[in-house]
Design a protein around this motif. Structure first.
Motif, PDB file in Angstrom:
ATOM      1  N   ALA A  16     -14.565   2.678 -13.588  1.00  0.00           N
ATOM      2  CA  ALA A  16     -13.646   3.140 -12.575  1.00  0.00           C
ATOM      3  C   ALA A  16     -14.327   3.067 -11.218  1.00  0.00           C
ATOM      4  CB  ALA A  16     -13.203   4.559 -12.861  1.00  0.00           C
ATOM      5  N   PHE A  17     -13.523   2.903 -10.192  1.00  0.00           N
ATOM      6  CA  PHE A  17     -14.053   2.883  -8.838  1.00  0.00           C
ATOM      7  C   PHE A  17     -12.980   3.389  -7.895  1.00  0.00           C
ATOM      8  CE2 PHE A  17     -12.238  -1.194  -9.794  1.00  0.00           C
ATOM      9  CZ  PHE A  17     -11.506  -1.525  -8.665  1.00  0.00           C
ATOM     10  N   LEU A  18     -13.396   3.759  -6.711  1.00  0.00           N
ATOM     11  CA  LEU A  18     -12.509   4.321  -5.702  1.00  0.00           C
ATOM     12  C   LEU A  18     -12.598   3.478  -4.450  1.00  0.00           C
ATOM     13  CD1 LEU A  18     -10.778   6.701  -4.562  1.00  0.00           C
ATOM     14  CD2 LEU A  18     -12.944   7.788  -3.945  1.00  0.00           C
ATOM     15  N   ILE A  19     -11.461   3.128  -3.893  1.00  0.00           N
ATOM     16  CA  ILE A  19     -11.419   2.432  -2.609  1.00  0.00           C
ATOM     17  C   ILE A  19     -10.759   3.392  -1.625  1.00  0.00           C
ATOM     18  CG2 ILE A  19     -10.570   0.445  -1.330  1.00  0.00           C
ATOM     19  CD1 ILE A  19     -10.440  -1.077  -3.981  1.00  0.00           C
ATOM     20  N   GLU A  20     -11.531   3.808  -0.647  1.00  0.00           N
ATOM     21  CA  GLU A  20     -11.024   4.781   0.312  1.00  0.00           C
ATOM     22  C   GLU A  20     -10.389   4.102   1.516  1.00  0.00           C
ATOM     23  OE1 GLU A  20     -14.409   7.258   1.153  1.00  0.00           O
ATOM     24  OE2 GLU A  20     -14.101   8.425  -0.677  1.00  0.00           O
ATOM     25  N   ASN A  21      -9.473   4.811   2.152  1.00  0.00           N
ATOM     26  CA  ASN A  21      -8.869   4.419   3.428  1.00  0.00           C
ATOM     27  C   ASN A  21      -8.090   3.103   3.361  1.00  0.00           C
ATOM     28  OD1 ASN A  21      -9.964   6.729   4.760  1.00  0.00           O
ATOM     29  ND2 ASN A  21     -11.936   5.683   4.758  1.00  0.00           N
ATOM     30  N   VAL A  22      -7.466   2.831   2.239  1.00  0.00           N
ATOM     31  CA  VAL A  22      -6.608   1.647   2.139  1.00  0.00           C
ATOM     32  C   VAL A  22      -5.353   1.865   2.969  1.00  0.00           C
ATOM     33  CG1 VAL A  22      -5.224   0.224   0.577  1.00  0.00           C
ATOM     34  CG2 VAL A  22      -7.501   0.995  -0.122  1.00  0.00           C
ATOM     35  N   LEU A  23      -4.838   3.069   2.921  1.00  0.00           N
ATOM     36  CA  LEU A  23      -3.646   3.427   3.699  1.00  0.00           C
ATOM     37  C   LEU A  23      -4.050   4.344   4.847  1.00  0.00           C
ATOM     38  CD1 LEU A  23      -1.193   4.298   0.791  1.00  0.00           C
ATOM     39  CD2 LEU A  23      -1.353   2.144   2.041  1.00  0.00           C
ATOM     40  N   SER A  24      -3.368   4.197   5.965  1.00  0.00           N
ATOM     41  CA  SER A  24      -3.581   5.116   7.079  1.00  0.00           C
ATOM     42  C   SER A  24      -2.926   6.459   6.729  1.00  0.00           C
ATOM     43  CB  SER A  24      -2.946   4.555   8.352  1.00  0.00           C
ATOM     44  OG  SER A  24      -1.527   4.594   8.240  1.00  0.00           O
ATOM     45  N   PRO A  25      -3.308   7.523   7.415  1.00  0.00           N
ATOM     46  CA  PRO A  25      -2.628   8.804   7.176  1.00  0.00           C
ATOM     47  C   PRO A  25      -1.111   8.704   7.370  1.00  0.00           C
ATOM     48  CG  PRO A  25      -4.626   9.163   8.443  1.00  0.00           C
ATOM     49  CD  PRO A  25      -4.428   7.663   8.361  1.00  0.00           C
ATOM     50  N   GLU A  26      -0.675   7.909   8.345  1.00  0.00           N
ATOM     51  CA  GLU A  26       0.763   7.742   8.588  1.00  0.00           C
ATOM     52  C   GLU A  26       1.433   7.029   7.409  1.00  0.00           C
ATOM     53  OE1 GLU A  26      -1.638   6.709  10.791  1.00  0.00           O
ATOM     54  OE2 GLU A  26      -1.460   8.387  12.177  1.00  0.00           O
ATOM     55  N   GLU A  27       0.774   6.000   6.884  1.00  0.00           N
ATOM     56  CA  GLU A  27       1.331   5.290   5.726  1.00  0.00           C
ATOM     57  C   GLU A  27       1.389   6.207   4.507  1.00  0.00           C
ATOM     58  OE1 GLU A  27       0.024   0.684   6.462  1.00  0.00           O
ATOM     59  OE2 GLU A  27      -1.549   2.137   5.947  1.00  0.00           O
ATOM     60  N   CYS A  28       0.370   7.020   4.333  1.00  0.00           N
ATOM     61  CA  CYS A  28       0.384   7.980   3.224  1.00  0.00           C
ATOM     62  C   CYS A  28       1.596   8.895   3.334  1.00  0.00           C
ATOM     63  CB  CYS A  28      -0.896   8.815   3.211  1.00  0.00           C
ATOM     64  SG  CYS A  28      -2.371   7.907   2.731  1.00  0.00           S
ATOM     65  N   GLN A  29       1.847   9.407   4.521  1.00  0.00           N
ATOM     66  CA  GLN A  29       2.998  10.293   4.722  1.00  0.00           C
ATOM     67  C   GLN A  29       4.311   9.565   4.448  1.00  0.00           C
ATOM     68  OE1 GLN A  29       3.047  13.618   5.101  1.00  0.00           O
ATOM     69  NE2 GLN A  29       0.848  13.383   4.748  1.00  0.00           N
ATOM     70  N   GLN A  30       4.394   8.291   4.845  1.00  0.00           N
ATOM     71  CA  GLN A  30       5.607   7.513   4.572  1.00  0.00           C
ATOM     72  C   GLN A  30       5.839   7.373   3.065  1.00  0.00           C
ATOM     73  OE1 GLN A  30       4.770   3.867   6.670  1.00  0.00           O
ATOM     74  NE2 GLN A  30       5.705   4.603   8.569  1.00  0.00           N
ATOM     75  N   PHE A  31       4.769   7.084   2.311  1.00  0.00           N
ATOM     76  CA  PHE A  31       4.907   6.949   0.859  1.00  0.00           C
ATOM     77  C   PHE A  31       5.246   8.283   0.205  1.00  0.00           C
ATOM     78  CE2 PHE A  31       2.505   2.899   1.246  1.00  0.00           C
ATOM     79  CZ  PHE A  31       3.418   2.091   0.581  1.00  0.00           C
ATOM     80  N   ILE A  32       4.641   9.349   0.682  1.00  0.00           N
ATOM     81  CA  ILE A  32       4.962  10.673   0.136  1.00  0.00           C
ATOM     82  C   ILE A  32       6.433  10.987   0.357  1.00  0.00           C
ATOM     83  CG2 ILE A  32       4.582  13.156   0.455  1.00  0.00           C
ATOM     84  CD1 ILE A  32       1.590  12.391   1.010  1.00  0.00           C
ATOM     85  N   LYS A  33       6.918  10.773   1.576  1.00  0.00           N
ATOM     86  CA  LYS A  33       8.331  11.045   1.877  1.00  0.00           C
ATOM     87  C   LYS A  33       9.255  10.158   1.035  1.00  0.00           C
ATOM     88  CE  LYS A  33      11.762  11.373   5.560  1.00  0.00           C
ATOM     89  NZ  LYS A  33      12.766  11.569   4.563  1.00  0.00           N
TER      90      LYS A  33
END
Length: 85
Positions: free
Chosen positions: A1-18
């Motif tokens: 397993a691995f983690l890739i950080e910061n693929v989405l901007s905070p704004e994009e994260c909020q858009q996907f959450i909504k």
């Protein structure tokens, strides 16, 4: 397993959450020989099944594909090619 950080901007994260919250989450069912059933003692979570389109998927994949190990990259590229064709 691995983690890739910061693929989405905070704004994009909020858009996907909504987007997902607007679509709504449902009980995560288990596939059994008699069909789909709720079994909270086995799977106690909610989920959203979302068929994402190439317009959403491709920009995200382009950002991260060089960070994904080569052995996984083939499988993901194969899957993406079939999703968008």
């Amino acid at each position: 397993a691995f983690l890739i950080e910061n693929v989405l901007s905070p704004e994009e994260c909020q858009q996907f959450i909504k987007l997902t919250e607007d679509q709504g989450y449902g009980e995560a069912l288990i596939t059994t020989p008699t069909g789909m059933v709720g079994m909270p003692d086995v799977r106690d979570n909610f989920r959203l099944m979302w068929d994402v389109n190439a317009e959403v998927l491709n920009p995200i994949w382009e950002r991260m594909k060089t960070l994904v190990p080569q052995v996984l990259r083939f499988a993901v590229n194969f899957t993406i090619d079939h999703l968008i064709s």
